[in-house]
Design an enzyme around this catalytic site. Structure first.
Site, PDB file in Angstrom:
ATOM      1  N   THR A 148      -7.967 -11.499  17.272  1.00 38.20           N
ATOM      2  CA  THR A 148      -7.760 -12.214  16.015  1.00 38.20           C
ATOM      3  C   THR A 148      -6.712 -13.292  16.248  1.00 38.20           C
ATOM      4  OG1 THR A 148      -5.930 -10.838  15.226  1.00 38.20           O
ATOM      5  CG2 THR A 148      -8.178 -10.036  14.784  1.00 38.20           C
TER       6      THR A 148
ATOM      7  N   LYS B 222      -3.011   7.011  13.416  1.00 40.96           N
ATOM      8  CA  LYS B 222      -4.452   6.781  13.472  1.00 40.96           C
ATOM      9  C   LYS B 222      -5.215   8.075  13.773  1.00 40.96           C
ATOM     10  CE  LYS B 222      -4.481   2.358  12.602  1.00 40.96           C
ATOM     11  NZ  LYS B 222      -5.072   1.853  11.342  1.00 40.96           N
TER      12      LYS B 222
ATOM     13  N   THR C 174      -3.451 -11.514  16.939  1.00 43.32           N
ATOM     14  CA  THR C 174      -3.257 -10.717  18.149  1.00 43.32           C
ATOM     15  C   THR C 174      -3.457 -11.506  19.439  1.00 43.32           C
ATOM     16  OG1 THR C 174      -5.589 -10.017  18.188  1.00 43.32           O
ATOM     17  CG2 THR C 174      -4.050  -8.651  16.935  1.00 43.32           C
TER      18      THR C 174
ATOM     19  N   VAL D  88       0.809  -1.225   0.000  1.00 48.84           N
ATOM     20  CA  VAL D  88       0.000   0.000   0.000  1.00 48.84           C
ATOM     21  C   VAL D  88       0.838   1.269   0.000  1.00 48.84           C
ATOM     22  CG1 VAL D  88      -1.998  -1.094   1.092  1.00 48.84           C
ATOM     23  CG2 VAL D  88      -0.245   0.011   2.528  1.00 48.84           C
TER      24      VAL D  88
ATOM     25  N   TYR E 222       1.929   4.694  16.207  1.00 48.36           N
ATOM     26  CA  TYR E 222       0.635   4.128  15.806  1.00 48.36           C
ATOM     27  C   TYR E 222      -0.499   5.110  16.083  1.00 48.36           C
ATOM     28  CZ  TYR E 222      -3.348   0.897  15.770  1.00 48.36           C
ATOM     29  OH  TYR E 222      -4.550   0.278  15.512  1.00 48.36           O
TER      30      TYR E 222
END
Length: 247
Positions: free
Chosen positions: A189, A158, A192, A63, A154
Site C-alpha cells: 500500500t 491477530k 507500507t 475503534v 501484533y
C-alpha cells in the site's frame, strides 16, 4: 451488484485494504459506512465512491471507544435502517519483541487490533439479529496463523482475533450470522511500500508467487465473504498470502 441492498460498516477505511474494500463494496451495490480517525483522507475515499455512483458516508471513529461504537451503529441504522456486514479493518503494527516492548505499547495494540473488533461485534450483532442475519469479517493476518519475528504484540492480537472469530461463529450461527477471518500476507500500500523496500528479499523468499499482494486482492475476498455466495461459510479462515503459509 453482488451486494445489492446490503449495508456495510468498515473500520480503518481511509487507507490501504479498508479503502479498497469500501470502494469495491459500493461498486457491488452496498451502502457503505466508512470510519477512520483520519477524517480528511476518509472524506476523500467517500467522495470518490459517491462520484462513481456509489452510496457512502464518512464517520470519524476511534475503534477503542465503546461510546463511539454505539454512536456509529446507531447512526448507520438511522441512515440505512439496518446493519448487514461488519468489516473490522482498523489495526496498528508494533515492531517489538517480547523483551523490548513496554506494556503500554502492548495494551495499545490489543485495544485497537483486538478490543476494537470485540466492540464492533458487540454493537453490530444485535442489529444483524434484527435484520435476520449478517456477516462479520475480521481482518487478521498471516501473523495470526504462523509466528513472525519482531512483532509479538501484533501477532498475539491477530491470533486472538482468529480464535475469537471461530467462537463468535459458533455462538451466532443459529442466528444466521456468519463470522470469518481474513489473513492477508504482504500487501503493498502507499503507507507500507516505503518501509518494505529494505525487507523485500525476505518477503519475496517467503511468498511463493512472483509478486506481492495489493489491497484489491484482499478486497475481492472480503466481498465474497459478505455476499450470499459464501452463505455456508462461517468460522473459516480465508488466507490471501501468495503462498506464505503453504510451506
Amino acid at each position: 451488484m453482488r451486494l445489492q441492498g446490503k449495508v456495510a460498516i468498515f473500520t480503518g477505511a481511509a487507507n490501504g485494504m479498508g479503502a479498497a474494500e469500501a470502494k469495491l463494496f459500493a461498486k457491488e451495490g452496498a451502502k457503505v459506512v466508512a470510519t477512520d480517525l483520519n477524517e480528511a483522507k476518509l472524506n476523500e475515499i467517500v467522495a470518490e465512491i459517491t462520484a462513481n455512483g456509489g452510496e457512502a458516508v464518512a464517520l470519524k471513529q476511534n475503534v477503542t471507544s465503546e461510546e463511539e461504537w454505539e454512536t456509529i451503529v446507531a447512526r448507520t441504522v438511522e441512515l440505512y435502517g439496518k446493519v448487514d456486514v461488519l468489516v473490522n479493518n482498523a489495526g496498528v503494527a508494533s515492531p517489538k519483541t517480547m523483551a523490548d516492548m513496554e506494556m503500554d505499547e502492548w495494551n495499545k495494540v490489543m485495544d485497537i487490533n483486538l478490543n476494537g473488533c470485540v466492540l464492533g461485534m458487540k454493537y453490530c450483532i444485535p442489529e444483524m439479529k434484527k435484520a435476520g442475519g449478517g456477516s462479520v469479517i475480521n481482518i487478521s493476518s498471516i501473523g495470526g496463523i504462523v509466528g513472525m519475528a519482531g512483532s509479538s504484540p501484533y501477532t498475539a492480537a491477530k491470533g486472538a482475533l482468529r480464535a475469537l472469530s471461530k467462537s463468535a461463529a459458533v455462538e451466532y450461527g443459529k442466528d444466521r450470522i456468519r463470522v470469518n477471518s481474513v489473513h492477508p500476507g504482504i500487501i503493498v500500500t502507499p503507507m507500507t511500500a516505503p518501509s518494505m523496500a529494505s525487507a523485500m528479499p525476505y518477503y519475496e523468499a517467503h511468498t511463493q508467487l512472483p509478486y506481492m499482494g495489493e489491497p484489491e486482492d484482499v478486497a475481492y475476498g472480503v466481498v465474497f465473504l459478505a455476499s450470499d455466495e459464501s452463505r455456508f461459510m462461517t468460522g473459516a479462515e480465508l488466507v490471501i498470502d501468495g503462498g506464505w503459509t503453504a510451506l
